[in-house]
Design a protein around this motif. Structure first.
Motif, PDB file in Angstrom:
ATOM      1  N   GLU A  35       7.112   7.911 -31.514  1.00 45.90           N
ATOM      2  CA  GLU A  35       8.510   7.743 -31.868  1.00 45.90           C
ATOM      3  C   GLU A  35       8.893   8.509 -33.028  1.00 45.90           C
ATOM      4  O   GLU A  35       9.970   8.546 -33.668  1.00 45.90           O
ATOM      5  CB  GLU A  35       8.689   6.259 -31.887  1.00 45.90           C
ATOM      6  CG  GLU A  35       8.914   5.517 -30.547  1.00 45.90           C
ATOM      7  CD  GLU A  35       9.651   6.109 -29.604  1.00 45.90           C
ATOM      8  OE1 GLU A  35      10.870   6.271 -29.804  1.00 45.90           O
ATOM      9  OE2 GLU A  35       9.300   6.213 -28.493  1.00 45.90           O
ATOM     10  N   LEU A  36       7.877   8.999 -33.753  1.00 43.48           N
ATOM     11  CA  LEU A  36       8.339   9.746 -35.032  1.00 43.48           C
ATOM     12  C   LEU A  36       8.972  10.939 -34.692  1.00 43.48           C
ATOM     13  O   LEU A  36       9.291  11.791 -35.830  1.00 43.48           O
ATOM     14  CB  LEU A  36       7.044   9.602 -35.984  1.00 43.48           C
ATOM     15  CG  LEU A  36       6.399   8.285 -36.667  1.00 43.48           C
ATOM     16  CD1 LEU A  36       5.387   8.674 -37.343  1.00 43.48           C
ATOM     17  CD2 LEU A  36       7.321   7.658 -37.632  1.00 43.48           C
ATOM     18  N   PHE A  37       8.802  11.560 -33.466  1.00 41.46           N
ATOM     19  CA  PHE A  37       8.992  12.919 -33.276  1.00 41.46           C
ATOM     20  C   PHE A  37      10.408  13.065 -32.436  1.00 41.46           C
ATOM     21  O   PHE A  37      10.961  12.003 -31.754  1.00 41.46           O
ATOM     22  CB  PHE A  37       7.823  13.343 -32.129  1.00 41.46           C
ATOM     23  CG  PHE A  37       6.771  13.831 -32.824  1.00 41.46           C
ATOM     24  CD1 PHE A  37       6.474  15.355 -33.006  1.00 41.46           C
ATOM     25  CD2 PHE A  37       5.649  12.936 -33.349  1.00 41.46           C
ATOM     26  CE1 PHE A  37       5.407  15.432 -34.015  1.00 41.46           C
ATOM     27  CE2 PHE A  37       4.446  13.411 -33.734  1.00 41.46           C
ATOM     28  CZ  PHE A  37       4.375  14.765 -34.177  1.00 41.46           C
ATOM     29  N   GLY A  75       6.990  17.324 -26.505  1.00 36.96           N
ATOM     30  CA  GLY A  75       7.694  16.426 -26.012  1.00 36.96           C
ATOM     31  C   GLY A  75       7.122  15.004 -26.324  1.00 36.96           C
ATOM     32  O   GLY A  75       5.990  15.024 -26.286  1.00 36.96           O
ATOM     33  N   ARG A  76       8.027  14.140 -26.872  1.00 36.07           N
ATOM     34  CA  ARG A  76       7.582  12.867 -27.133  1.00 36.07           C
ATOM     35  C   ARG A  76       6.550  12.070 -26.338  1.00 36.07           C
ATOM     36  O   ARG A  76       5.646  11.636 -26.392  1.00 36.07           O
ATOM     37  CB  ARG A  76       8.712  11.850 -27.412  1.00 36.07           C
ATOM     38  CG  ARG A  76       8.224  10.571 -28.072  1.00 36.07           C
ATOM     39  CD  ARG A  76       9.605   9.672 -28.371  1.00 36.07           C
ATOM     40  NE  ARG A  76      10.551  10.293 -29.411  1.00 36.07           N
ATOM     41  CZ  ARG A  76      12.090  10.379 -29.550  1.00 36.07           C
ATOM     42  NH1 ARG A  76      12.476   9.640 -28.417  1.00 36.07           N
ATOM     43  NH2 ARG A  76      12.740  10.830 -30.286  1.00 36.07           N
ATOM     44  N   GLU A  77       6.868  12.156 -24.868  1.00 33.75           N
ATOM     45  CA  GLU A  77       6.230  11.438 -23.952  1.00 33.75           C
ATOM     46  C   GLU A  77       4.683  12.129 -23.737  1.00 33.75           C
ATOM     47  O   GLU A  77       3.799  11.416 -23.560  1.00 33.75           O
ATOM     48  CB  GLU A  77       6.686  11.580 -22.567  1.00 33.75           C
ATOM     49  CG  GLU A  77       7.889  10.759 -22.385  1.00 33.75           C
ATOM     50  CD  GLU A  77       7.757   9.154 -23.312  1.00 33.75           C
ATOM     51  OE1 GLU A  77       6.935   8.420 -23.029  1.00 33.75           O
ATOM     52  OE2 GLU A  77       8.604   8.779 -24.079  1.00 33.75           O
ATOM     53  N   ALA A 108      10.365  17.489 -35.761  1.00 36.04           N
ATOM     54  CA  ALA A 108      10.577  18.539 -34.628  1.00 36.04           C
ATOM     55  C   ALA A 108       9.450  19.414 -34.251  1.00 36.04           C
ATOM     56  O   ALA A 108       9.072  19.646 -33.132  1.00 36.04           O
ATOM     57  CB  ALA A 108      11.829  19.238 -35.163  1.00 36.04           C
ATOM     58  N   HIS A 109       8.431  19.719 -35.250  1.00 34.96           N
ATOM     59  CA  HIS A 109       7.541  20.600 -35.021  1.00 34.96           C
ATOM     60  C   HIS A 109       6.454  20.304 -36.078  1.00 34.96           C
ATOM     61  O   HIS A 109       6.840  19.944 -37.438  1.00 34.96           O
ATOM     62  CB  HIS A 109       7.664  21.811 -35.296  1.00 34.96           C
ATOM     63  CG  HIS A 109       6.833  22.955 -34.724  1.00 34.96           C
ATOM     64  ND1 HIS A 109       7.134  24.109 -34.026  1.00 34.96           N
ATOM     65  CD2 HIS A 109       5.550  22.607 -34.513  1.00 34.96           C
ATOM     66  CE1 HIS A 109       6.072  24.606 -33.844  1.00 34.96           C
ATOM     67  NE2 HIS A 109       5.081  23.778 -33.937  1.00 34.96           N
ATOM     68  N   ILE A 133      11.499  18.932 -40.134  1.00 31.90           N
ATOM     69  CA  ILE A 133      12.058  17.782 -39.561  1.00 31.90           C
ATOM     70  C   ILE A 133      13.669  18.206 -38.969  1.00 31.90           C
ATOM     71  O   ILE A 133      14.089  19.018 -39.511  1.00 31.90           O
ATOM     72  CB  ILE A 133      12.160  16.733 -40.895  1.00 31.90           C
ATOM     73  CG1 ILE A 133      10.827  16.614 -41.591  1.00 31.90           C
ATOM     74  CG2 ILE A 133      13.031  15.620 -40.546  1.00 31.90           C
ATOM     75  CD1 ILE A 133       9.789  16.092 -40.887  1.00 31.90           C
ATOM     76  N   ARG A 134      13.962  17.234 -38.207  1.00 35.41           N
ATOM     77  CA  ARG A 134      15.584  17.380 -37.486  1.00 35.41           C
ATOM     78  C   ARG A 134      15.860  15.902 -37.723  1.00 35.41           C
ATOM     79  O   ARG A 134      15.281  15.250 -36.848  1.00 35.41           O
ATOM     80  CB  ARG A 134      15.399  17.988 -36.276  1.00 35.41           C
ATOM     81  CG  ARG A 134      16.920  18.378 -35.925  1.00 35.41           C
ATOM     82  CD  ARG A 134      16.997  19.312 -34.668  1.00 35.41           C
ATOM     83  NE  ARG A 134      16.346  18.816 -33.570  1.00 35.41           N
ATOM     84  CZ  ARG A 134      15.272  19.743 -33.086  1.00 35.41           C
ATOM     85  NH1 ARG A 134      14.960  20.882 -33.706  1.00 35.41           N
ATOM     86  NH2 ARG A 134      14.542  19.329 -32.115  1.00 35.41           N
ATOM     87  N   ASP A 135      16.874  15.645 -38.190  1.00 35.35           N
ATOM     88  CA  ASP A 135      17.687  14.294 -37.947  1.00 35.35           C
ATOM     89  C   ASP A 135      16.663  13.163 -38.373  1.00 35.35           C
ATOM     90  O   ASP A 135      16.630  12.102 -37.749  1.00 35.35           O
ATOM     91  CB  ASP A 135      18.212  14.068 -36.476  1.00 35.35           C
ATOM     92  CG  ASP A 135      19.396  15.223 -36.448  1.00 35.35           C
ATOM     93  OD1 ASP A 135      20.091  15.471 -37.451  1.00 35.35           O
ATOM     94  OD2 ASP A 135      19.457  15.541 -35.290  1.00 35.35           O
ATOM     95  N   GLY A 136      15.750  13.196 -39.438  1.00 31.51           N
ATOM     96  CA  GLY A 136      14.896  12.424 -39.727  1.00 31.51           C
ATOM     97  C   GLY A 136      13.603  12.064 -38.822  1.00 31.51           C
ATOM     98  O   GLY A 136      12.851  11.094 -39.184  1.00 31.51           O
TER      99      GLY A 136
END
Length: 139
Positions: free
Chosen positions: A27-29, A52-54, A127-128, A121-124
Motif C-alpha cells: 500500500e506504500l506503492f 504493480g502493487r498486487e 513509484a519506483h 515518489i509520486r503523490d506521496g
C-alpha cells in the motif's frame, strides 16, 4: 498535505523489515509501482523485480513466509541510516547500515548489512524503489 521522505522511509522500514507486513508494504506503492533489487540474481529467494502493487503484495508475502528463524531481525538500536534529499523533490536516497542477529549481549553473532535505496515518489506513494544490497545475505 504531502508526505515527507522521512515518513515514507519510516513507513517502508516498519512495514517491511520490522513487521513483514506485505499488505502494508504494498500500500506504500503507487498502483503501478516498481520494487527492484538490481544486484539480486534471478534465482534468489528475494524477487529481483516486482511491478504493480498486487505483484509486490504477492511476492513479498511469499518471501516473508519462506523466511525462517529470528536471526535476520534488525537491531533497531544499533542500525543507522542517513536520508539524502536531492534537488528533485520526488527523489531521495537512503544509506543504511542494518545490524542483524545477535542477542544484544555482544555475543558476536551480529552482522552489519550496508545498503542503498533510491526512492522515486509520486503523490506521496513510492513509484519506483531500487534497493541495492548484498544478495548473499538474503535467504
Amino acid at each position: 498535505m504531502s508526505v515527507s521522505p522521512q515518513e515514507i522511509f519510516r513507513n517502508y522500514v516498519y512495514a517491511g523489515s520490522l513487521t513483514h507486513n506485505a499488505d502494508a508494504l504494498a500500500e506504500l506503492f503507487t498502483e503501478g509501482g516498481v520494487l527492484e533489487a538490481p544486484l539480486v540474481p534471478a534465482d534468489a529467494a528475494f524477487p529481483e523485480r516486482m511491478e504493480g502493487r498486487e505483484e509486490i503484495r504477492r511476492s513479498m508475502a511469499a518471501y516473508y513466509e519462506r523466511q525462517t528463524g529470528g536471526g535476520g531481525a534488525p537491531n533497531v538500536e544499533k542500525s543507522r541510516y542517513v536520508l539524502h534529499i536531492t534537488d528533485d523533490p520526488d527523489v531521495f536516497i537512503a544509506e543504511i547500515d542494518t545490524v542483524l542477529g545477535g542477542n544484544g549481549e555482544g555475543d558476536g553473532g551480529e552482522v552489519t548489512v550496508s545498503l542503498v535505496q533510491i526512492f522515486r515518489i509520486r503523490d506521496g506513494k513510492i513509484a519506483h524503489l531500487r534497493d541495492y544490497f548484498t544478495p548473499g545475505l538474503v535467504s
